[in-house]
Write a protein that holds these residues in place. Structure first.
Motif, PDB file in Angstrom:
ATOM      1  N   ASN A   2       0.808  -0.751  -0.402  1.00 19.89           N
ATOM      2  CA  ASN A   2       0.041   0.386  -0.725  1.00 19.89           C
ATOM      3  C   ASN A   2       0.963   1.264  -0.195  1.00 19.89           C
ATOM      4  OD1 ASN A   2      -1.859   1.382   0.208  1.00 19.89           O
ATOM      5  ND2 ASN A   2      -2.591   1.120   2.661  1.00 19.89           N
ATOM      6  N   HIS A   3       0.580   2.054  -0.610  1.00 20.88           N
ATOM      7  CA  HIS A   3       1.459   3.583  -1.473  1.00 20.88           C
ATOM      8  C   HIS A   3       0.273   4.786  -0.764  1.00 20.88           C
ATOM      9  CE1 HIS A   3       4.465   1.511  -3.018  1.00 20.88           C
ATOM     10  NE2 HIS A   3       3.472   0.710  -4.072  1.00 20.88           N
ATOM     11  N   VAL A   4       1.050   5.139   0.670  1.00 20.14           N
ATOM     12  CA  VAL A   4       0.476   6.334   0.835  1.00 20.14           C
ATOM     13  C   VAL A   4       1.641   7.728   0.443  1.00 20.14           C
ATOM     14  CG1 VAL A   4      -0.036   7.181   3.058  1.00 20.14           C
ATOM     15  CG2 VAL A   4      -0.494   4.799   2.603  1.00 20.14           C
ATOM     16  N   TYR A   5       0.751   8.098   0.043  1.00 22.41           N
ATOM     17  CA  TYR A   5       1.423   8.977  -1.138  1.00 22.41           C
ATOM     18  C   TYR A   5       1.834  10.361  -0.529  1.00 22.41           C
ATOM     19  CZ  TYR A   5       1.385   6.320  -6.033  1.00 22.41           C
ATOM     20  OH  TYR A   5       1.963   5.885  -6.451  1.00 22.41           O
ATOM     21  N   VAL A   6       2.769  10.995  -0.979  1.00 29.41           N
ATOM     22  CA  VAL A   6       3.236  12.658   0.223  1.00 29.41           C
ATOM     23  C   VAL A   6       2.872  13.801  -0.559  1.00 29.41           C
ATOM     24  CG1 VAL A   6       5.128  13.992   1.061  1.00 29.41           C
ATOM     25  CG2 VAL A   6       4.744  11.437   2.104  1.00 29.41           C
ATOM     26  N   CYS A   7       3.156  13.431  -2.029  1.00 28.02           N
ATOM     27  CA  CYS A   7       3.267  14.368  -3.011  1.00 28.02           C
ATOM     28  C   CYS A   7       1.865  14.188  -4.644  1.00 28.02           C
ATOM     29  CB  CYS A   7       4.879  14.775  -3.582  1.00 28.02           C
ATOM     30  SG  CYS A   7       4.777  16.111  -4.533  1.00 28.02           S
ATOM     31  N   VAL A  12       5.573  11.025  -4.862  1.00 29.78           N
ATOM     32  CA  VAL A  12       6.628  10.750  -4.168  1.00 29.78           C
ATOM     33  C   VAL A  12       6.091  10.221  -2.695  1.00 29.78           C
ATOM     34  CG1 VAL A  12       8.134  11.966  -2.375  1.00 29.78           C
ATOM     35  CG2 VAL A  12       7.980  12.439  -4.566  1.00 29.78           C
ATOM     36  N   THR A  13       5.758   8.521  -2.548  1.00 21.72           N
ATOM     37  CA  THR A  13       5.576   8.479  -1.520  1.00 21.72           C
ATOM     38  C   THR A  13       6.138   8.951  -0.380  1.00 21.72           C
ATOM     39  OG1 THR A  13       6.881   6.515  -1.683  1.00 21.72           O
ATOM     40  CG2 THR A  13       4.816   6.458  -2.708  1.00 21.72           C
ATOM     41  N   GLU A  14       5.516   8.105   1.157  1.00 21.02           N
ATOM     42  CA  GLU A  14       5.861   8.266   2.592  1.00 21.02           C
ATOM     43  C   GLU A  14       7.348   8.264   2.658  1.00 21.02           C
ATOM     44  OE1 GLU A  14       4.171   7.164   6.236  1.00 21.02           O
ATOM     45  OE2 GLU A  14       3.057   8.153   5.370  1.00 21.02           O
ATOM     46  N   GLN A  15       7.216   6.397   1.825  1.00 21.19           N
ATOM     47  CA  GLN A  15       8.208   5.664   2.096  1.00 21.19           C
ATOM     48  C   GLN A  15       9.470   6.351   1.006  1.00 21.19           C
ATOM     49  OE1 GLN A  15       7.308   1.354   0.410  1.00 21.19           O
ATOM     50  NE2 GLN A  15       9.769   0.637   1.289  1.00 21.19           N
ATOM     51  N   GLN A  16       9.410   6.702   0.374  1.00 26.52           N
ATOM     52  CA  GLN A  16      10.683   7.708  -0.884  1.00 26.52           C
ATOM     53  C   GLN A  16      10.759   8.611   0.392  1.00 26.52           C
ATOM     54  OE1 GLN A  16       8.145   8.231  -3.913  1.00 26.52           O
ATOM     55  NE2 GLN A  16      10.162   7.218  -5.514  1.00 26.52           N
ATOM     56  N   VAL A  17      10.375   9.372   0.714  1.00 22.70           N
ATOM     57  CA  VAL A  17      10.803  10.088   1.524  1.00 22.70           C
ATOM     58  C   VAL A  17      11.544  10.201   2.279  1.00 22.70           C
ATOM     59  CG1 VAL A  17       9.840  12.697   3.798  1.00 22.70           C
ATOM     60  CG2 VAL A  17       9.303  12.424   1.274  1.00 22.70           C
ATOM     61  N   LYS A  18      11.005   8.617   3.741  1.00 18.08           N
ATOM     62  CA  LYS A  18      11.655   8.220   4.382  1.00 18.08           C
ATOM     63  C   LYS A  18      13.095   7.981   4.803  1.00 18.08           C
ATOM     64  CE  LYS A  18       7.781   7.330   7.097  1.00 18.08           C
ATOM     65  NZ  LYS A  18       6.811   5.794   7.851  1.00 18.08           N
TER      66      LYS A  18
END
Length: 83
Positions: A2-7, A12-18
């Motif tokens: 499950n991807h949670v999008y930030v942007c 951009v997903t929350e996982q990518q930001v982290k």
């Protein structure tokens, strides 16, 4: 997964930001440099700030206490005296 999008603008997903935080990003500007998140409409900047959190980066803690963030570079002393 499950991807949670930030942007939404750049997907951009929350996982990518982290991951960028784990790689050393400490500010929204550094996240933006890494993946463009926060550079279009700006609606995700507060979420990025929340993901960064307080104290996530030692340099940020120094800045919050009013201390110099950049350490001196060896051999750089006196470079301004060459005039």
């Amino acid at each position: 997964m499950n991807h949670v999008y930030v942007c939404s603008c750049f997907g951009v997903t929350e996982q990518q930001v982290k991951k960028h935080v784990d790689d050393g990003a400490c500010t929204p500007r550094q996240i933006a440099s890494a993946c463009k998140a926060g550079t279009d409409c700006g609606s995700c900047v507060r979420r990025i700030q929340a993901l960064l959190g307080r104290g996530a980066c030692p340099r940020r803690e120094l800045a919050d206490r009013g201390r110099p963030v950049l350490s001196s570079v060896a051999g750089a002393e006196g470079l301004g005296d060459a005039a």
